[in-house]
Design a protein around this motif. Structure first.
Motif, PDB file in Angstrom:
ATOM      1  N   VAL A 168       6.652  -3.331   6.057  1.00 30.20           N
ATOM      2  CA  VAL A 168       7.105  -4.197   4.990  1.00 30.20           C
ATOM      3  C   VAL A 168       7.420  -5.542   5.624  1.00 30.20           C
ATOM      4  O   VAL A 168       7.959  -5.617   6.725  1.00 30.20           O
ATOM      5  N   GLU A 304      16.207  -6.685   0.771  1.00 28.80           N
ATOM      6  CA  GLU A 304      15.115  -5.921   0.145  1.00 28.80           C
ATOM      7  C   GLU A 304      14.138  -5.409   1.200  1.00 28.80           C
ATOM      8  O   GLU A 304      13.584  -4.319   1.068  1.00 28.80           O
ATOM      9  N   ILE A 305      13.919  -6.193   2.244  1.00 27.17           N
ATOM     10  CA  ILE A 305      13.026  -5.751   3.315  1.00 27.17           C
ATOM     11  C   ILE A 305      13.598  -4.477   3.955  1.00 27.17           C
ATOM     12  O   ILE A 305      12.882  -3.488   4.153  1.00 27.17           O
ATOM     13  N   CYS A 308      13.210  -1.568   1.466  1.00 29.61           N
ATOM     14  CA  CYS A 308      11.822  -1.090   1.357  1.00 29.61           C
ATOM     15  C   CYS A 308      11.414  -0.290   2.587  1.00 29.61           C
ATOM     16  O   CYS A 308      10.702   0.721   2.471  1.00 29.61           O
ATOM     17  N   GLN A 327       3.441  -3.961   2.803  1.00 29.23           N
ATOM     18  CA  GLN A 327       4.027  -4.307   1.526  1.00 29.23           C
ATOM     19  C   GLN A 327       4.634  -5.686   1.762  1.00 29.23           C
ATOM     20  O   GLN A 327       5.529  -5.847   2.598  1.00 29.23           O
ATOM     21  N   LEU A 329       6.723  -8.843   0.475  1.00 27.34           N
ATOM     22  CA  LEU A 329       7.679  -9.230  -0.555  1.00 27.34           C
ATOM     23  C   LEU A 329       7.604 -10.746  -0.796  1.00 27.34           C
ATOM     24  O   LEU A 329       7.278 -11.500   0.112  1.00 27.34           O
TER      25      LEU A 329
END
Lengths: 339, 339
Positions: A168, A304-305, A308, A327, A329
């Motif tokens: 991520v 959020e990283i 995730c 992924q 962001l």
């Protein structure tokens, strides 16, 4: 062993001895099997007297699951001392793992000694998976994870793209391009960059984005190359750029800490920001709002990283196979006062 | 179980099955016992094919030692995002544990859910000891450590002085007194303090030192009370003090981050530092040298604090009983430009 060992925890053996029962009887109490009321009472008293707690390492061994996930910070020195994002990434990962009742254990890898020992730890059944931050190509830790097929997730681009480990991160090239274009459309003509960590994907990609934004106007002379994403590197890099071209009127710093250092060098040189020189950073860390003027920058969704990355591990522990690709962001620009 | 479980590690049972041997024979290979050359070859091939690694959790269980030590950060949000010392303390502890071949595992305690799970983890045989940073009175984690007699060391004053747990810290009262006296001997007449974290020993002690330095000149009106040791609290606290007494000419900020925030508020109010107002901080963290002007402050030996805390654990693991009192490390004043 006749000397008392104050810090050794009581075992089943100790309880059996104290209660005057066999270890098998103690085991039956622990495992919910049939035991006479009298034996149970004696054993429970012994447990209480000895401060016995069940050994979860034993449970982990039996279940072949430790319910723990490692958070491995490579390059901890620069991460923990200069990068305010690492704290947010850690807390984001911890919150997600906590909700799933997993214990996050952070492991620091600072020396060759650490590398070896952490590799042993990861392969030793103490954790069910690993989140790896700031990995470099050919890091021995990566090889261990790969060899073990330990559920893993990288924060940032994995060092070897052909590996099967999901990651991520953010689009460093696109973000760097966007923030550089912000400088150019603001009317800056001589735009330089303080590029850092060119031995890592993030560093290489931010430089590539800068270059792409400027196209034919790109001038390699206006790129100062510094080792780390830190404040001191920003001071040095900015001095360097001012010496190379005093007419410079725009600077993309590869991190907010670097941008903060650049502001100091500009102040020392008597240049106003954003009047004489526009400065933009990268991260949207606490640095960005501590500076005078506050920084226009790229927002990295650090929490959020972390979250995730934790989800990528939890999915693997449920038997899913997350896409080994990345992924990415979103990273909105944050417009403040520095450009 | 007929479905493949890609991430489950191979066990002795799997190797025995793959090699067509009994588990006992596999065990003898693992433990260096006698096995025929033919059986050994078959078992070694199976181990290699299955990517077998010996399970250290099993070893930990047998030895009743995990060779791991927890580093428990309570209040991680403020620690990891606002306090640059925590990184240095962690790295100092890790370096000392690493030399003794112990794995440091950092555990974050941010929610009630974390508290419960970390308490279980600490009592579960996964670690041999715990370094606890930023403990508060009646924290459930402290109770668990105490109940288990887990070898432990506090960073900073322990929450309950009658406990038998050794600690390493600094003399907050004496240090605060010395830096306040520096302001007073420099000719400052109206000296205020931005006091933080008054629910913790460090906060209470720094205020006590400030008060002791000023003696009869102490004026409770010139103490702004802010919740955290962070930059934002410094901005607010300084605004507050300027409003209460515009003639203020000296400020002791309870941390460098607070002092940096105070500098911003003073700049906004058109006051020069150190001309109009002398400002001193506490920590000698990276904040101190990032400010304009750079901060006169109290040096906290963060790395040494981490290292000493680790030594306190290692001594307990060797069966020694360190003095349950505290070890206070020296905190020299660092004179820079802000006062």
């Amino acid at each position: 062993m006749s000397r008392p060992q104050p810090h050794k925890r009581a075992t089943v053996h100790d309880i059996a001895a104290a209660a005057g029962m066999s270890r098998g009887t103690v085991s039956r109490v622990l495992n919910g099997g049939y035991v006479s009321a009298e034996a149970r009472a004696a054993i429970e008293t012994a447990m209480s007297d000895l401060g016995y707690v069940p050994n979860n390492a034993a449970r982990a061994l039996k279940m072949r699951r430790s319910q723990a996930v490692a958070f491995v910070a490579l390059e901890p020195h620069s991460l923990f001392l200069d990068d305010p994002n690492i704290g947010s990434i850690m807390l984001g990962a911890n919150a997600a793992l906590s909700l799933a009742d997993h214990q996050m254990v952070s492991l620091v890898v600072e020396s060759a000694r650490d590398t070896e020992r952490v590799a042993r730890y990861l392969s030793g059944g103490f954790v069910d998976g690993a989140i790896v931050v700031s990995a470099r190509t050919k890091d021995p830790i990566i090889r261990v994870i790969s060899d073990l097929s330990l559920p893993a997730a990288f924060v940032g681009h994995p060092p070897d793209l052909d590996q099967n480990i999901p990651f991520v991160g953010i689009d460093n090239v696109g973000s760097a391009r966007a923030i550089t274009e912000h400088l150019a459309t603001g009317g800056r003509r001589r735009i330089g960059m303080i590029a850092a960590a060119l031995d890592r994907d993030s560093g290489i990609d931010r430089l590539a984005g800068f270059r792409a934004a400027l196209g034919p106007l790109f001038d390699a002379d206006l790129v100062a190359d510094v080792p780390h994403y830190d404040y001191g590197s920003g001071v040095k890099g900015m001095r360097d750029l001012l010496e190379r071209d005093p007419s410079i009127d725009g600077v993309f710093a590869a991190s907010d800490a670097i941008a903060a250092g650049a502001l100091e060098a500009l102040r020392d040189a008597g240049r106003s920001v954003p009047g004489d020189v526009g400065v933009v950073g990268f991260d949207d860390s606490t640095w960005a709002v501590r500076c005078q003027p506050q920084l226009t920058t790229v927002h990295q969704p650090a929490k959020e990283i972390g979250s995730c990355a934790a989800q990528l591990i939890l999915r693997q522990l449920r038997g899913e196979h997350p896409d080994p690709g990345g992924q990415l962001l979103p990273t909105p620009l944050v417009l403040r006062d520095s450009a």
